[in-house]
Scaffold this active site. Structure first.
Site, PDB file in Angstrom:
ATOM      1  N   SER A 154     -26.056  -6.900 -11.298  1.00 53.35           N
ATOM      2  CA  SER A 154     -27.552  -6.611 -10.338  1.00 53.35           C
ATOM      3  C   SER A 154     -27.338  -7.315  -9.069  1.00 53.35           C
ATOM      4  O   SER A 154     -28.029  -6.629  -8.178  1.00 53.35           O
ATOM      5  CB  SER A 154     -28.510  -8.193 -11.258  1.00 53.35           C
ATOM      6  N   SER A 155     -26.619  -7.895  -8.486  1.00 54.10           N
ATOM      7  CA  SER A 155     -25.248  -7.334  -6.936  1.00 54.10           C
ATOM      8  C   SER A 155     -24.794  -7.557  -6.979  1.00 54.10           C
ATOM      9  O   SER A 155     -23.415  -7.655  -7.656  1.00 54.10           O
ATOM     10  CB  SER A 155     -26.490  -8.838  -6.676  1.00 54.10           C
ATOM     11  N   HIS A 160     -11.605  -8.263 -13.514  1.00 55.94           N
ATOM     12  CA  HIS A 160     -12.598  -8.495 -14.895  1.00 55.94           C
ATOM     13  C   HIS A 160     -13.561  -9.646 -14.496  1.00 55.94           C
ATOM     14  O   HIS A 160     -12.870 -11.062 -13.742  1.00 55.94           O
ATOM     15  CB  HIS A 160     -12.313  -8.253 -16.446  1.00 55.94           C
ATOM     16  N   ASP A 161     -14.855  -9.638 -14.240  1.00 57.42           N
ATOM     17  CA  ASP A 161     -15.219 -10.638 -12.859  1.00 57.42           C
ATOM     18  C   ASP A 161     -15.329 -12.242 -14.219  1.00 57.42           C
ATOM     19  O   ASP A 161     -15.071 -12.867 -13.355  1.00 57.42           O
ATOM     20  CB  ASP A 161     -17.012 -10.450 -12.838  1.00 57.42           C
ATOM     21  N   ASN A 177     -19.527 -12.418 -26.315  1.00 57.40           N
ATOM     22  CA  ASN A 177     -20.809 -12.441 -25.924  1.00 57.40           C
ATOM     23  C   ASN A 177     -22.299 -11.877 -25.994  1.00 57.40           C
ATOM     24  O   ASN A 177     -22.335 -11.965 -26.977  1.00 57.40           O
ATOM     25  CB  ASN A 177     -20.436 -10.502 -25.262  1.00 57.40           C
ATOM     26  N   GLN A 212     -34.073 -11.336 -16.256  1.00 62.18           N
ATOM     27  CA  GLN A 212     -34.757 -10.340 -15.064  1.00 62.18           C
ATOM     28  C   GLN A 212     -34.960  -9.350 -15.258  1.00 62.18           C
ATOM     29  O   GLN A 212     -35.696  -9.261 -14.162  1.00 62.18           O
ATOM     30  CB  GLN A 212     -32.344 -10.033 -15.335  1.00 62.18           C
ATOM     31  N   GLY A 241     -23.972 -17.652 -11.505  1.00 60.00           N
ATOM     32  CA  GLY A 241     -25.056 -17.632 -11.344  1.00 60.00           C
ATOM     33  C   GLY A 241     -25.847 -18.780 -11.958  1.00 60.00           C
ATOM     34  O   GLY A 241     -26.338 -19.111 -11.637  1.00 60.00           O
TER      35      GLY A 241
END
Length: 489
Positions: free
Chosen positions: A14-15, A236-237, A296, A304, A402
């Site tokens: 998303s960002s 991979h984040d 996951n 969102q 976040g």
């Protein structure tokens, strides 16, 4: 004082952000400064859901140029992104086809087809990766079946972080932690699995052997002419976020909270037994040969979408209104495939409640309450599954990313899981990205060394479970009902 200036490019679904880290060797302190933040999102193009990779590349270059314009000499750069998605290139390095996003419907039905033709257990034994309908394995099958005209033109397939590193350096790399998310890497060899690749229809020549984090891919030449190393971080984040999770001992679990929620623990060995398969546990690659044993969870994607559809801009006010509502009146399964990319998220949540004869969440706060309660309950279920899998309970849960700024969800998680929650750091993916860069620059010894730096510099908040909360009582009733059913079975 000896300083290192490292830049992390951290792209989420998303960002995205370009962050400058300043590391002081003598006092082992690390500070972050946001240089450039930009939106990312899904686009519709020629009937596909896609990413605007050109816009993302422009934003990355803008952020890097801003650092250079300040006269700061950058010691290294690292890039991390979400997993599974890829860009196809021809022999000249030009894009072939569209950068299709994992939320596109082109893979519908292909996971079941793979399980039928290859065997679910065999796929899992080979890859150790959970079954998600958008894994790269199924995306490539969709591509080769639905767009065969592209095949003769494809020379390379680069996962997203490797693509952006290539655009900066002109050098190709296939980084291991992100490669494992594809469900195409053999868990025993750490190389591409030929049987799985063959089923996907992809040519093995499109890929190079995966490399572990910590090597220099190539160099970006800044406007001032300096050659700056671009490091293959844990790209991979989530892998980067786990590196920055200040895990303390073997009884610590983590929850990387953002668009997706990923809950798990670190292990020196993978879990690919029948229990892990039944629970759909994944064994993604981590730094230093560790495995990220995790699951996951759909995460804050649901929120969102609700914020977008209801045009809600004041999130703190929404959370405050949500907190005033009673808990557990509206419960859904956030991991239901119906929530991957519905036409309208609000309507889909309401339909799920209607179909299970529950009250219907109508207001903004009721929809948010439904999401938060449902996520916290799913977190509790997954944490229990993970504890059973490894045969030992967890003593604490680290929430990073976040989503850890959502104090209501943090407390609900602590109450539902009955475990102490430690929230922070917020910019975990960025920090983990920086950590590998500092190790590559020989400033730090290993991941555990870096976590000590994070523990002393990050802002961490502890949430203690309240056994008298509404959600804790709800969980207790569920467990009591389950035990009764098991005894009567």
């Amino acid at each position: 004082m000896t300083f290192r200036n490292c830049v992390a490019v951290d792209l989420g679904a998303s960002s995205g952000r370009v962050m400058l880290a300043r590391y002081e060797r003598e006092c082992r302190s690390l500070t972050l400064r946001e240089i450039h933040r930009f939106n990312n999102g899904l686009h519709s193009q020629n009937g596909y859901v896609t990413w605007d990779v050109d816009s993302l590349e422009s934003a990355i270059r803008l952020g890097l140029n801003k650092v250079c314009e300040e006269g700061i000499r950058i010691d290294s750069i690292g890039i991390d992104t979400w997993g599974v998605d890829f860009v196809l290139l021809d022999q000249q390095g030009q894009r072939v086809g569209l950068p299709v996003a994992y939320r596109d419907s082109r893979t519908n039905g292909l996971m079941a087809q793979a399980q039928q033709q290859l065997g679910k257990r065999d796929i899992y034994q080979r890859s150790g990766i959970q079954f998600l309908p958008f894994n790269t394995l199924y995306q490539l099958r969709a591509l080769t079946e639905q767009q065969p005209e592209l095949i003769p033109h494809i020379a390379h397939a680069l996962l997203m972080p490797d693509y952006f590193s290539y655009r900066l350096t002109g050098k190709m790399n296939w980084e291991y932690t992100n490669a494992t998310t594809t469900q195409l890497v053999n868990i025993n060899s750490d190389d591409w699995d030929e049987s799985l690749l063959a089923w996907s229809g992809a040519n093995k020549a499109w890929f190079g052997r995966p490399t572990h984090p910590g090597n220099v891919i190539g160099h970006w030449i800044c406007p001032q002419g300096n050659e700056i190393p671009v490091v293959a971080v844990a790209s991979h984040d989530t892998a980067s976020a786990v590196i920055a999770s200040p895990l303390n001992g073997s009884r610590a679990a983590y929850l990387s909270s953002g668009t997706w929620s990923l809950m798990g623990f670190e292990s020196q060995t993978p879990f690919t037994n029948d229990t892990a398969l039944a629970a759909n546990i994944t064994n993604e690659g981590g730094a230093e040969g560790r495995y990220r044993v995790l699951k996951n969870i759909m995460g804050l994607w649901l929120l969102q979408r609700v914020l977008q559809e209801r045009q809600i801009n004041d999130l703190p006010a929404l959370i405050s209104a949500t907190q005033a509502l009673p808990a557990c009146r509206f419960i859904i399964n956030p991991n239901d495939d119906r929530f991957i990319n519905p036409e309208t998220m609000c309507s889909e949540i309401q339909a799920a409640c209607r179909e299970t004869a529950q009250p219907i969440p109508e207001s903004d706060a009721e929809l948010a309450r439904c999401i938060f309660d449902s996520l916290a309950l799913l977190y509790a279920d997954v944490l229990h599954e993970l504890a059973q899998l490894r045969g030992e309970d967890f003593s604490q849960l680290h929430i990073v990313g976040g989503g850890c700024q959502n104090t209501l969800l943090n407390q609900l998680c602590a109450d539902a899981c009955g475990i102490r929650v430690i929230a922070g750091p917020v910019e975990a993916s960025t920090l983990g990205n920086i950590g590998i860069q500092l190790m590559t620059l020989d400033e730090l010894n290993n991941v555990d060394d870096f976590r000590q730096v994070v523990s002393t510099t990050a802002n961490l908040t502890t949430f203690t479970p309240n056994p008298d909360s509404e959600i804790a009582h709800y969980v207790a009733r569920i467990h009591s009902t389950r035990q009764t059913k098991e005894l009567c079975a």
